[in-house]
Design an enzyme around this catalytic site. Sequence first.
Site, mmCIF file in Angstrom:
data_model
loop_
_atom_site.group_PDB
_atom_site.id
_atom_site.type_symbol
_atom_site.label_atom_id
_atom_site.label_comp_id
_atom_site.label_asym_id
_atom_site.label_seq_id
_atom_site.Cartn_x
_atom_site.Cartn_y
_atom_site.Cartn_z
ATOM 1 N N LYS A 78 68.586 -37.026 -48.760
ATOM 2 C CA LYS A 78 69.680 -37.981 -48.582
ATOM 3 C C LYS A 78 69.343 -39.388 -49.219
ATOM 4 O O LYS A 78 70.237 -40.091 -49.487
ATOM 5 C CB LYS A 78 69.498 -38.391 -46.986
ATOM 6 C CG LYS A 78 70.818 -39.046 -46.399
ATOM 7 C CD LYS A 78 70.700 -38.968 -44.870
ATOM 8 C CE LYS A 78 71.807 -39.634 -44.231
ATOM 9 N NZ LYS A 78 71.615 -39.506 -42.928
ATOM 10 N N ASP A 214 70.406 -49.062 -36.014
ATOM 11 C CA ASP A 214 70.325 -47.465 -36.428
ATOM 12 C C ASP A 214 69.045 -47.558 -37.346
ATOM 13 O O ASP A 214 69.505 -47.846 -38.587
ATOM 14 C CB ASP A 214 71.524 -46.983 -36.739
ATOM 15 C CG ASP A 214 71.309 -45.572 -37.233
ATOM 16 O OD1 ASP A 214 69.969 -45.157 -36.959
ATOM 17 O OD2 ASP A 214 72.266 -44.941 -37.467
#
Lengths: 641, 185
Positions: A78, A214
Amino acid sequence: MTSDPILSDETNKIVVLGIDLGTTNSLVAIEDECGGRILGDGLLPSVVAFLEDGTIVVGDAAKALEFELPGRVVHSVKRLIGRSMHELRVEARRLPYSLVEGPSDSVRIRIPAARGAHPSEARDYAPEEISAFVLRACVDRARAELGAALGETPRVVLTVPAYFDEAQRQATKRAAELAGLEVLRLVGEPTAAALAYGVGLDAGASARHVLVYDLGGGTFDVTLLKIQDGIFRVLATHGDTQLGGDDFDRLLLERLLTATGLDRSAAIAPSVLATLRRSAEAVKLRLSDEALGPNEGVTIEVDVAREDATHGAATRGAATSVTITRNDFEAMIQKPLERTLASVRSTLQDGAIAKDDIDAVVLVGGSTRIPRVRAMLTEEFGRPPFTNIDPDRAIALGAARQAAILSGADTETLLLDVVPLSLGIETLGGAFSKLIVRNTTVPCSITEEFSTQVENQSGIEVNIYQGERELVADCRHIGSFQLSGIPPMPAGLPRVAVTFTVDQHGLLRVSARELRSGMTASVEVRPTLGLSEDDVRRMIRESIEKAGEDVVAREALDLRNKATAIIRGTEEALARGGAGLEPEQAYSLKKALARTKRLLDGNDNKALYSAVEELSSYTMQVADDLIGAAVKKALEAPEPQ
Amino acid sequence: MQSRTSVALEEDHFALLGLAPRAAVDSDQLERAYLRKSCETHPDKQGLYSDSDAALTRQAAINEAYRVLRDPWTRFAYLIEQEQPGALQRTKQLDPAFLLEAMEEYETAREARQDPAGRAAMEARTRDELEVMQARVLALLDAALQDSIQDSETKAAAVLQAATLLHQARYAQRRLEALTAQQHR
C-alpha cells in the site's frame, strides 16, 4: 437450500462487502440484520508470497514464509501503490524484496526466477496486482461464509486513507477491478471508522464534532466530522500517506542494525533483514502492550549468525542481546508523532473548529495502541480519547456500514466526504491554478473555459496537478488530457468549457464542450502513473487464465497444512513409545516421516502429496493405536498461528 | 490560455436549498436546509442501480450552493451578481483616497509584527470594521431584495454601493490575514 434467488426475499438482498485494505493487515466485513461483523478468522496479513514452483499464497501462510523465501514475500504494498519509482528510491532500499522501474517511472515488484531457472524467468508485478491478490483472499473469506449470495462479481466498499491522492485512489480501484470486484465506493478510512462508532457518537439530538485520529501500519490520517441527525459530514481532513507503524518498525530496525554492527555492512542479506524486521515489530508490540515503566524495556536476542551466510566469519558468533526501553522508543518516535499533532491542528484550523468544541476524539489503526500516542492526544484535548471499538476492526466495520447505506439497507445514515488535496491545472509559467480547493464537499464540479493561442490550433494539452503549493513543480502531476478537434478559428476565439468533477469516490472526471460549435467531447485523462485501461484488461484476462493456478495454490497450502499436522501427530506418538509397533512397521513409518519432513521444506508439491499419502497409509494401518489417534487429533486441531 | 468564468447557473443557489434569497441568513437554518436537501438528492440515497449521474450533478450543485451561501461575503457577492450582473466588475475601481488609506493600514499591520499589544488592538479594530461593513452590505442588499425600495434607480444604486463595500472589505480581510498569520510564527 435451492430456493430461487430472484423470487426468494431471503436471498434477494443485495450483498455488499466492506473491505479494509490495510498496509499491514486487511479485513472484510458485512452488515446485515444481525449488525456489522467481521468475516473470517482474525486479521488477514496483507502479505503475498511467491513460491518457487509458481504457487502464490496470501495472508498468514505468506507471512510465515518471509524467512524461508527472502525476496519472494511482498508486504506493505500500500505504500507503493499509485507512487512513482522516483518517489520511492529511499524506501526501496529497506524493503526485503526488490523494486524495478516500470513504464513511465512506475513501480514494479520483481520476483526473482526460481533457483536453477534462467534469470529471465523473473516476473514483475505492479503494486495493483499484489493488492489484487490480497483482495481476492478477502473475498475468499467472505465466500466461505456467504457462499453464492456474494455473486460472481462481488460488490464492495473499499477503504482508502483519507489523504490518498487521485493517483493512489485510482490505483486502488484498479486493484479491485483486477481482483474481479465491482467497487461501489471508495471511502476514507477515518470516515469509515466514524461510521462504525456511529450511534455512539450521534448520541442526543445536538450536533457533535468528532476528530478521528487514524495511525495505521503505513498511513496517517486525521479527519474532523460534524455528526447530526444521522449525517456524517467531513469538515476537514489532513494526513500523511507515508507515516505509520512501519516507520516505527524501521526506526527500531535501524537501532537493531546499529546494535548488532550490521549497519556497517554494505549489503544486508534479505533473510537477515526479514528476521530483524520481524524482531523490530515484536519489540514495538511488546513496548505497546506491556505495562512498562519509562526506564523498563524489552530485551531481545538477535541471532545474526544463523541467517548471515553471505558475510562470512566476521559476523558469525553468539546471539547479540539488545535492550530497548520505553523511553528509548518514545524518543525515537517523538518527531513523527509531532508531525501527526501538527496535522491535527491544521485540520481544526481548516474546519474552523476550536479544540474545546471537539466532543470526542476517536482512535483508529493499530499504531494508536502505543501508550505515547494516547498520552499525547489526552494532553492535547484535555480528556482521554474514545477507544471502545477495536482500532483494527473499526475501518472494516465502517466500510460495511457504508455498504449497507448504498445497498439501501440503512436509510438513516448519510456520509458527506471531502476532497483531501486541492486539484488544479498548470497555467503559464508553471503556476498551479487551483480549481477545486481541499476540503470541498464531494461531489463537486467546476467549469473552466479554455481557448487557443495560435490561429487554427486544433488541440490544447492540459496538465492536472494535485497539491497545496504555488508551483506545479511542487505538486503531484496526476494526469493530462488533450482537447482535440477544435474547429479552425483565429487564436483566442474558440471557447472550450472543461468541467472538472470530483465524484463521490473522490475520483476526478473531466468532460469538455466547445461552446461556439456546441460540440461535446469526453476527455480521457491519461494518468501519469498507474495502469491504463488496456493494462487492466490484459491483467484481468491473465488472472482468468490463472484462475486454475490459484485453485492449485490453495490446494498446495492445504496440502502443506495437512503434512505439518501429520508430522506433528506421528512424532508425538513415536515420542510416547510408538505403542508397540512391529519393527518393520516402525521402520517404514519413520522412513515415510523423514521423507515427508524433507519434502515439506522443498517446493515439490507432487512429491509431498505422495509422501503424505504414504505416511497416512502407514498411520492408517495402525488406526486403532496411539499413532492413529494422535494423528487424527492433530488433523482436527486448528493449525497454530 | 484559459479563463475562469462563473458558470451560468441553471438554478438559483437559494432555490436549490429551498430558501428565499436573502442577504441575512441564519446559519443553523441554512445548514438544516442543506442537510435535508442532501438527504433527498445524494447519489447514495438513490439505490444501487439508479442513474446516479443526474444525482451526482444535482448534489454537486447543492454542495456548491451551500459553500457559496455559508460564508457571508461570498453570499453577498453572489446576490449582487444575481441582482445586477457585472456590478462587481463595474465597481472595481476604488476611490484613490480609500486605497491610499488601505495601503497605509496594511503597512501598519506589517509593522505590528514586533508589537503584540499593537497587533492585538489592530486585529480587534479590523474585526469591528469588517463587522460594520458586513452590516451595511446586509442592510443595502436586503432593502434591495425585499422590494422596500420601489424605485429601480435607487435599487441599482444600493446594489452598486454594496458591491463597492465588498471590494473595500477585501482590504480589511487581507489586513486581518496578515495580522493573524503572524500569530502562528
